[in-house]
Scaffold this active site. Structure first.
Site, mmCIF file in Angstrom:
data_model
loop_
_atom_site.group_PDB
_atom_site.id
_atom_site.type_symbol
_atom_site.label_atom_id
_atom_site.label_comp_id
_atom_site.label_asym_id
_atom_site.label_seq_id
_atom_site.Cartn_x
_atom_site.Cartn_y
_atom_site.Cartn_z
ATOM 1 N N HIS A 306 45.533 88.444 25.254
ATOM 2 C CA HIS A 306 46.655 87.534 24.493
ATOM 3 C C HIS A 306 47.443 88.473 23.679
ATOM 4 C CE1 HIS A 306 47.900 84.693 21.675
ATOM 5 N NE2 HIS A 306 47.665 83.895 22.595
ATOM 6 N N ASP A 363 42.020 79.535 27.180
ATOM 7 C CA ASP A 363 41.961 78.979 28.535
ATOM 8 C C ASP A 363 40.943 79.287 29.270
ATOM 9 O OD1 ASP A 363 44.332 77.633 28.189
ATOM 10 O OD2 ASP A 363 45.607 79.576 28.641
HETATM 11 N N1 ACO Z 1 43.592 91.450 33.247
HETATM 12 C C1 ACO Z 1 43.570 92.770 33.271
HETATM 13 N N2 ACO Z 1 44.405 93.578 32.511
HETATM 14 C C2 ACO Z 1 44.988 92.753 31.418
HETATM 15 C C3 ACO Z 1 45.127 91.343 31.202
HETATM 16 C C4 ACO Z 1 44.215 90.606 32.228
HETATM 17 N N3 ACO Z 1 44.012 89.370 31.854
HETATM 18 N N4 ACO Z 1 45.784 91.225 30.237
HETATM 19 C C5 ACO Z 1 46.395 92.297 29.755
HETATM 20 N N5 ACO Z 1 46.057 93.402 30.764
HETATM 21 C C6 ACO Z 1 46.505 94.776 30.407
HETATM 22 C C7 ACO Z 1 47.683 94.869 30.994
HETATM 23 O O1 ACO Z 1 47.814 95.386 32.386
HETATM 24 C C8 ACO Z 1 48.136 96.147 30.162
HETATM 25 O O2 ACO Z 1 47.665 97.307 30.636
HETATM 26 P P1 ACO Z 1 48.716 98.633 30.636
HETATM 27 O O3 ACO Z 1 48.693 99.032 29.144
HETATM 28 O O4 ACO Z 1 47.836 99.714 31.424
HETATM 29 O O5 ACO Z 1 49.831 98.602 31.088
HETATM 30 C C9 ACO Z 1 47.697 95.868 28.944
HETATM 31 O O6 ACO Z 1 46.587 95.017 29.300
HETATM 32 C C10 ACO Z 1 48.488 94.848 27.946
HETATM 33 O O7 ACO Z 1 48.877 93.864 28.566
HETATM 34 P P2 ACO Z 1 50.375 93.086 28.538
HETATM 35 O O8 ACO Z 1 50.605 92.141 29.629
HETATM 36 O O9 ACO Z 1 51.380 94.411 28.197
HETATM 37 O O10 ACO Z 1 50.272 92.439 27.134
HETATM 38 P P3 ACO Z 1 50.940 91.080 26.720
HETATM 39 O O11 ACO Z 1 50.706 90.876 24.986
HETATM 40 O O12 ACO Z 1 52.432 91.520 27.153
HETATM 41 O O13 ACO Z 1 50.483 89.878 27.471
HETATM 42 C C11 ACO Z 1 49.283 88.097 28.242
HETATM 43 C C12 ACO Z 1 49.459 88.710 27.150
HETATM 44 C C13 ACO Z 1 50.417 87.740 28.880
HETATM 45 C C14 ACO Z 1 48.387 86.835 27.777
HETATM 46 C C15 ACO Z 1 48.140 89.018 29.369
HETATM 47 O O14 ACO Z 1 46.869 89.547 28.396
HETATM 48 C C16 ACO Z 1 47.724 88.068 30.736
HETATM 49 O O15 ACO Z 1 48.526 88.006 31.377
HETATM 50 N N6 ACO Z 1 46.645 87.482 30.576
HETATM 51 C C17 ACO Z 1 46.282 86.601 31.451
HETATM 52 C C18 ACO Z 1 46.789 85.539 31.648
HETATM 53 C C19 ACO Z 1 46.569 84.600 30.320
HETATM 54 O O16 ACO Z 1 45.311 84.221 30.265
HETATM 55 N N7 ACO Z 1 47.380 83.596 29.882
HETATM 56 C C20 ACO Z 1 47.228 82.990 28.657
HETATM 57 C C21 ACO Z 1 47.350 83.212 27.305
HETATM 58 S S1 ACO Z 1 47.001 82.344 25.979
HETATM 59 C C22 ACO Z 1 48.158 80.745 26.103
HETATM 60 O O17 ACO Z 1 49.046 81.220 26.519
HETATM 61 C C23 ACO Z 1 47.478 79.582 25.797
#
Ligand code: ACO
Length: 428
Positions: A306, A363
């Site tokens: 998140h 979620d």
């Molecule tokens: N699985 C594996 N790796 C992940 C995940 C995941 N679910 N989420 C983040 N990471 C990793 C990224 O690859 C990144 O790695 P890096 O630093 O080596 O590049 C690091 O963690 C940070 O991730 P970002 O995408 O930069 O973080 P951001 O804050 O931009 O994204 C997000 C948050 C979009 C929710 C992300 O965690 C994600 O895509 N999760 C899966 C989708 C999800 O569950 N969304 C629901 C969010 S809650 C809602 O909206 C109700």
């Protein structure tokens, strides 16, 4: 002048920027005059360090896993309140008295029907249309039906539009479902609760009476509470940005629905259940965890991570408890729940997820519950939109009432060509 200042040195200048303090949470450096004073913009794609507004609705401390609506912890609201009460709280700022809640619930129930002509919109969609496609279109189309609540400068009209949106969303979402399964639309039954009425409009048929299962009604109501608001997330910011231009509330909420649809946001509940189905049995989990960690593989654990929570999402805790309640009430036991629990356990022990502070979000478990209740995965995000509508309209109202809010208009770091002369096509 603010008591505290931050000093910025830039080129040969040093300027003082006011530091603002909220009631709780990090201090905020006010950069509104930065461009006028220095000629420079800030750069923050994704707004990781940018506050876009002042708000008194919802507070999140992502490191501690705290979520408060108007000061009340989400766990207490989910346990002791109802979606109607939380809606009143978000819209009005305080918990209602018994009579205020009765009056509010009555008002909402009087707006549950949609204009009869709106039903014809559904027939324009293919039967296999995604419910979110229908929601974007139909909610936007409300602007064409309710002109008497579209003057945003009139607080009374804003209130009526807010009530209409909260009230009609279950009807619109249930109609999207009915259309997809080829069953007739059911009119609302205002003798039922907000949530009971939604369940009946979704799963009932005209041929026989529909009995609302109290435990399912309670679980569904709790799911609505858990999704009601979440401060300045992508869809809420979209609603505010659309509203900042003076667009009517129905159009603004349609914009929010469109943004919510994406798998990185509200679409994650659908994606999370699809992922659990793909994983299938617990023995396959290590393979998928390895994939999630592989930089060259686009696969991510859906329902994990998140932008704000770097700790367990407090909504996921409540959601996990609710799964068991629904299973008990419906006497079902989906093995995917065991897969989800095991996936969480293994991921939370893995260095990659520990280091990046990736925890289950709201979620992760919601899909298992919604599926047990009988919703197809394509309806999951529509349910999220239904529940988030109250947060959207509360935020939209707050923005319109805030004299500091002007049209939202970010700037950019331009990297395209500098000025050059047009070249006629035969000389290129
Ligand atoms: N699985 C594996 N790796 C992940 C995940 C995941 N679910 N989420 C983040 N990471 C990793 C990224 O690859 C990144 O790695 P890096 O630093 O080596 O590049 C690091 O963690 C940070 O991730 P970002 O995408 O930069 O973080 P951001 O804050 O931009 O994204 C997000 C948050 C979009 C929710 C992300 O965690 C994600 O895509 N999760 C899966 C989708 C999800 O569950 N969304 C629901 C969010 S809650 C809602 O909206 C109700």
């Amino acid at each position: 002048m603010a008591d505290k200042q931050a000093t910025l040195s830039y080129r040969d200048k040093s300027i003082d920027l006011p530091v603002l303090e909220g009631s709780v949470g990090p201090e905020v450096i006010d950069i509104r005059k930065l461009y006028a004073q220095t000629g420079a913009f800030t750069y923050d794609p994704g707004y990781k360090s940018t506050g876009s507004c002042e708000s008194a609705l919802t507070y999140i401390d992502g490191d501690e896993g705290i979520l408060l609506h108007r000061g009340y912890p989400i766990g207490q609201l989910a346990e002791q309140s109802s979606f109607m009460e939380v809606s009143y709280l978000l819209l009005n700022g305080e918990l209602p008295s018994k009579s205020q809640l009765d009056e509010f619930t009555h008002t909402i129930s009087r707006h549950t029907m949609v204009h009869e002509q709106l039903a014809t919109f559904y027939r324009g969609f293919r039967r296999d249309a995604h419910p979110m496609a229908i929601m974007c279109g139909v909610v936007g189309a409300l602007s064409a039906f309710y002109h008497d609540s579209a003057d945003i400068s009139d607080p009374e009209q804003r209130k009526i539009a807010s009530h209409r949106l909260v009230a009609k969303m279950p009807t619109i979402a249930a109609m999207a479902y009915k259309y997809s399964v080829g069953q007739p639309f059911l009119y609302p039954d205002n003798s039922l609760s907000y949530t009971g009425n939604f369940l009946r409009m979704t799963f009932g048929v005209p041929a026989e009476p529909y009995e609302v299962v109290p435990a399912v009604e309670k679980a569904m109501d709790r799911i609505f509470i858990l999704h009601a608001d979440h401060e300045q997330n992508a869809s809420t910011s979209t609603v505010r940005l659309a509203g900042s231009s003076g667009a009517n509330p129905f159009a603004c909420i349609a914009a929010g629905i469109a943004c919510l649809w994406g798998p990185a946001h509200g679409g994650a509940n659908e994606a999370a259940l699809n992922m659990l189905r793909e994983i299938g049995t617990p023995d396959k989990i290590p393979h998928y965890i390895e994939r999630a960690k592989d930089k060259n593989d686009p696969f991510r654990l859906m329902g994990f991570g998140h932008r704000v929570y770097k700790n367990y999402d407090p909504r996921a805790t409540v959601m996990q408890q609710t799964v068991r309640e629904v299973f008990d009430a419906l006497k079902v036991n989906d093995p995917l729940f065991e897969t989800a629990l095991r996936l969480e356990e293994l991921a939370l022990k893995d260095d990659y997820f520990i280091e990046k502070k990736l925890f289950p979000n709201v979620d992760f478990y919601s899909g298992v519950i919604l599926s047990a209740i009988g919703f197809p995965t394509t309806m999951f995000t529509a349910l999220f939109a239904l529940a988030r509508t109250v947060g959207w309209v509360a935020q939209w109202n707050e923005m319109i009432s805030d004299p500091a809010q002007v049209i939202g208009r970010p700037r950019q770091l331009y990297t395209g060509p500098t000025q050059r002369d047009y070249v006629p096509i035969d000389q290129r």
